[in-house]
Design a protein around this motif. Structure first.
Motif, PDB file in Angstrom:
ATOM      1  N   PRO A 108       0.790  -1.242   0.000  1.00 36.49           N
ATOM      2  CA  PRO A 108       0.000   0.000   0.000  1.00 36.49           C
ATOM      3  C   PRO A 108       0.814   1.279   0.000  1.00 36.49           C
ATOM      4  O   PRO A 108       0.270   2.357  -0.257  1.00 36.49           O
ATOM      5  CB  PRO A 108      -0.826  -0.126   1.283  1.00 36.49           C
ATOM      6  CG  PRO A 108       0.013  -0.977   2.188  1.00 36.49           C
ATOM      7  CD  PRO A 108       0.660  -1.978   1.277  1.00 36.49           C
ATOM      8  N   THR A 109       2.124   1.194   0.290  1.00 41.19           N
ATOM      9  CA  THR A 109       2.946   2.406   0.329  1.00 41.19           C
ATOM     10  C   THR A 109       4.026   2.416  -0.755  1.00 41.19           C
ATOM     11  O   THR A 109       4.834   3.342  -0.803  1.00 41.19           O
ATOM     12  CB  THR A 109       3.640   2.553   1.705  1.00 41.19           C
ATOM     13  OG1 THR A 109       4.533   1.440   1.913  1.00 41.19           O
ATOM     14  CG2 THR A 109       2.614   2.578   2.825  1.00 41.19           C
ATOM     15  N   ALA A 110       4.041   1.417  -1.619  1.00 41.69           N
ATOM     16  CA  ALA A 110       5.151   1.266  -2.571  1.00 41.69           C
ATOM     17  C   ALA A 110       5.252   2.411  -3.566  1.00 41.69           C
ATOM     18  O   ALA A 110       6.347   2.711  -4.068  1.00 41.69           O
ATOM     19  CB  ALA A 110       5.017  -0.054  -3.324  1.00 41.69           C
ATOM     20  N   SER A 111       4.136   3.080  -3.851  1.00 34.73           N
ATOM     21  CA  SER A 111       4.157   4.167  -4.833  1.00 34.73           C
ATOM     22  C   SER A 111       4.351   5.542  -4.195  1.00 34.73           C
ATOM     23  O   SER A 111       4.299   6.560  -4.884  1.00 34.73           O
ATOM     24  CB  SER A 111       2.853   4.166  -5.647  1.00 34.73           C
ATOM     25  OG  SER A 111       1.747   4.439  -4.801  1.00 34.73           O
ATOM     26  N   LEU A 112       4.606   5.569  -2.884  1.00 35.46           N
ATOM     27  CA  LEU A 112       4.691   6.842  -2.157  1.00 35.46           C
ATOM     28  C   LEU A 112       6.103   7.100  -1.658  1.00 35.46           C
ATOM     29  O   LEU A 112       6.901   6.170  -1.489  1.00 35.46           O
ATOM     30  CB  LEU A 112       3.729   6.816  -0.962  1.00 35.46           C
ATOM     31  CG  LEU A 112       2.260   6.505  -1.259  1.00 35.46           C
ATOM     32  CD1 LEU A 112       1.481   6.405   0.043  1.00 35.46           C
ATOM     33  CD2 LEU A 112       1.651   7.575  -2.170  1.00 35.46           C
ATOM     34  N   ASP A 113       6.401   8.381  -1.394  1.00 37.94           N
ATOM     35  CA  ASP A 113       7.690   8.705  -0.795  1.00 37.94           C
ATOM     36  C   ASP A 113       7.669   8.345   0.682  1.00 37.94           C
ATOM     37  O   ASP A 113       6.644   7.935   1.237  1.00 37.94           O
ATOM     38  CB  ASP A 113       8.052  10.173  -1.013  1.00 37.94           C
ATOM     39  CG  ASP A 113       7.041  11.138  -0.394  1.00 37.94           C
ATOM     40  OD1 ASP A 113       6.399  10.789   0.614  1.00 37.94           O
ATOM     41  OD2 ASP A 113       6.896  12.259  -0.926  1.00 37.94           O
ATOM     42  N   SER A 114       8.805   8.495   1.335  1.00 37.26           N
ATOM     43  CA  SER A 114       8.958   8.042   2.717  1.00 37.26           C
ATOM     44  C   SER A 114       7.984   8.715   3.677  1.00 37.26           C
ATOM     45  O   SER A 114       7.369   8.064   4.517  1.00 37.26           O
ATOM     46  CB  SER A 114      10.401   8.288   3.182  1.00 37.26           C
ATOM     47  OG  SER A 114      10.577   7.894   4.528  1.00 37.26           O
TER      48      SER A 114
END
Length: 227
Positions: free
Chosen positions: A172-178
């Motif tokens: 769910p966070t792979a496409s987002l920055d840190s």
């Protein structure tokens, strides 16, 4: 208390004349209100396990137990109904309908889940979820105007609008920055506790493990419980 149990899950694929066993007797119990992270290298079987648990793929052997039912022995229509009413899904990309407003995305999900709520109750539920995901100020916006983090918040809202028991999250966070990844994980953690949703999440990002309750590492179709 375990609300979802995988017993001796095995999955074999036929590759020409060769049979490849990608899941080798997986046993895993998920507790109410907890987030369990599945980790592993590409090809370890974590995505296959997630899709089997969600009833999106048949297992070769074993059982998937939820609310006293074994999904493996149920008909496709029975499993579809459970997915629509009891499961929620969040993926790497939000997959929002481009021509629907944020508010309309959530109303559509209630239709898909065949909600019995009347029009007024649906509006109250949508407003409640907007408050939970912190997106009340953007409910009339179209997806193209949203940031990546906002899109994922809407995707999470859509996944929980019908009050599912289990949430399946695939990277769910792979496409987002840190920074946005941490915001999304804080939201998922808050919702899992507040709403007592059981979450099974695939992730490759070790920084996200600080926000989960249990970590399961998959290697060559087998699992090891890390914490």
């Amino acid at each position: 208390m375990s609300v979802f149990t995988l017993n001796n899950i095995r999955k074999t694929f036929q590759n020409g004349q060769v049979k490849e066993e990608v899941l080798k007797g997986i046993n895993l119990s998920l507790k109410q209100g907890e987030i369990t992270a599945l980790m592993g290298t590409s090809g370890s079987g974590k995505s296959t396990l997630l899709t089997i648990a969600a009833g999106l793929q048949q297992t070769t052997d074993g059982s998937v137990l939820f609310e006293g039912n074994n999904l493996v022995s149920m008909s496709k229509e029975q499993v579809r109904k459970i997915r629509a009413e009891k499961f929620g899904f969040v993926f790497q990309f939000a997959h929002l309908v481009p021509f629907l407003t944020v508010e309309e995305q959530l109303f559509l999900m209630l239709d898909i889940a065949e909600s019995s709520l009347n029009k007024q109750a649906r509006k109250r539920e949508v407003d409640r979820v907007f408050d939970l995901i912190g997106m009340s100020h953007r409910k009339n916006a179209l997806p193209a105007s949203l940031s990546g983090g906002e899109k994922q918040r809407v995707a999470i809202g859509r996944a929980i609008i019908h009050q599912p028991k289990i949430l399946f999250a695939d990277e769910p966070t792979a496409s987002l920055d840190s920074e946005r990844s941490k915001d999304i994980m804080l939201l998922l953690k808050d919702l899992s506790k507040k709403l007592q949703i059981t979450t099974l999440m695939v992730t490759h990002d070790e920084e996200m493990l600080a926000y989960v309750d249990k970590v399961v590492k998959m290697t060559d179709g087998k699992i090891n419980l890390l914490e």
